[in-house]
Design a protein around this motif. Sequence first.
Motif, PDB file in Angstrom:
ATOM      1  N   LYS A  27       0.862  -1.225   0.126  1.00 53.14           N
ATOM      2  CA  LYS A  27      -0.075   0.027   0.060  1.00 53.14           C
ATOM      3  C   LYS A  27       0.781   1.352  -0.111  1.00 53.14           C
ATOM      4  O   LYS A  27       0.750   2.267  -0.463  1.00 53.14           O
ATOM      5  N   GLU A  43      -3.750  11.452  -1.842  1.00 55.81           N
ATOM      6  CA  GLU A  43      -4.887  11.621  -0.883  1.00 55.81           C
ATOM      7  C   GLU A  43      -6.064  10.628  -1.441  1.00 55.81           C
ATOM      8  O   GLU A  43      -6.778  10.169  -0.806  1.00 55.81           O
ATOM      9  N   ILE A  46      -5.192   7.094  -0.790  1.00 55.02           N
ATOM     10  CA  ILE A  46      -5.403   6.721   0.719  1.00 55.02           C
ATOM     11  C   ILE A  46      -7.032   6.576   0.990  1.00 55.02           C
ATOM     12  O   ILE A  46      -7.414   5.589   1.572  1.00 55.02           O
ATOM     13  N   GLY A  47      -7.855   7.561   0.275  1.00 56.91           N
ATOM     14  CA  GLY A  47      -9.171   7.247   0.465  1.00 56.91           C
ATOM     15  C   GLY A  47      -9.748   6.056  -0.055  1.00 56.91           C
ATOM     16  O   GLY A  47     -10.842   5.406   0.417  1.00 56.91           O
ATOM     17  N   LEU A  50      -8.856   3.160   2.025  1.00 53.95           N
ATOM     18  CA  LEU A  50      -9.409   3.161   3.410  1.00 53.95           C
ATOM     19  C   LEU A  50     -10.346   2.095   3.926  1.00 53.95           C
ATOM     20  O   LEU A  50     -11.221   1.732   3.187  1.00 53.95           O
ATOM     21  N   GLY A  51     -10.027   1.296   4.835  1.00 54.45           N
ATOM     22  CA  GLY A  51     -10.542   0.268   5.478  1.00 54.45           C
ATOM     23  C   GLY A  51     -10.418  -1.266   4.993  1.00 54.45           C
ATOM     24  O   GLY A  51     -10.915  -2.217   5.151  1.00 54.45           O
ATOM     25  N   LYS A  52      -9.467  -1.352   3.774  1.00 53.47           N
ATOM     26  CA  LYS A  52      -9.205  -2.440   3.068  1.00 53.47           C
ATOM     27  C   LYS A  52      -8.118  -3.198   3.966  1.00 53.47           C
ATOM     28  O   LYS A  52      -7.114  -2.384   4.590  1.00 53.47           O
ATOM     29  N   THR A  53      -8.235  -4.305   4.350  1.00 54.48           N
ATOM     30  CA  THR A  53      -7.466  -5.119   5.381  1.00 54.48           C
ATOM     31  C   THR A  53      -6.089  -5.765   4.659  1.00 54.48           C
ATOM     32  O   THR A  53      -5.050  -6.274   5.321  1.00 54.48           O
TER      33      THR A  53
END
Length: 76
Positions: A27, A43, A46-47, A50-53
Amino acid sequence: MIFIKQGLSSTKGQTEENTAVAVGYAKEELISHSQELFACPPEVLIGALLGKTETAFTIAETKQFIQNFLQRKVQE
């Protein structure tokens, strides 16, 4: 860089066919090169992530995440 092997496995004497190697990137590496790879600022990526494991993503799936993120409706 992480290599992910995808394809059909051998069954009853058949040879393995349709094997493709998908390359996954960390990432942080994708974010640092977001402008060159995806023509978007860090940015946005990153958004989109967001929330991806997961810890590694292919270029194709990352492009899809960005597209989905940019088409998402703004919540009030």
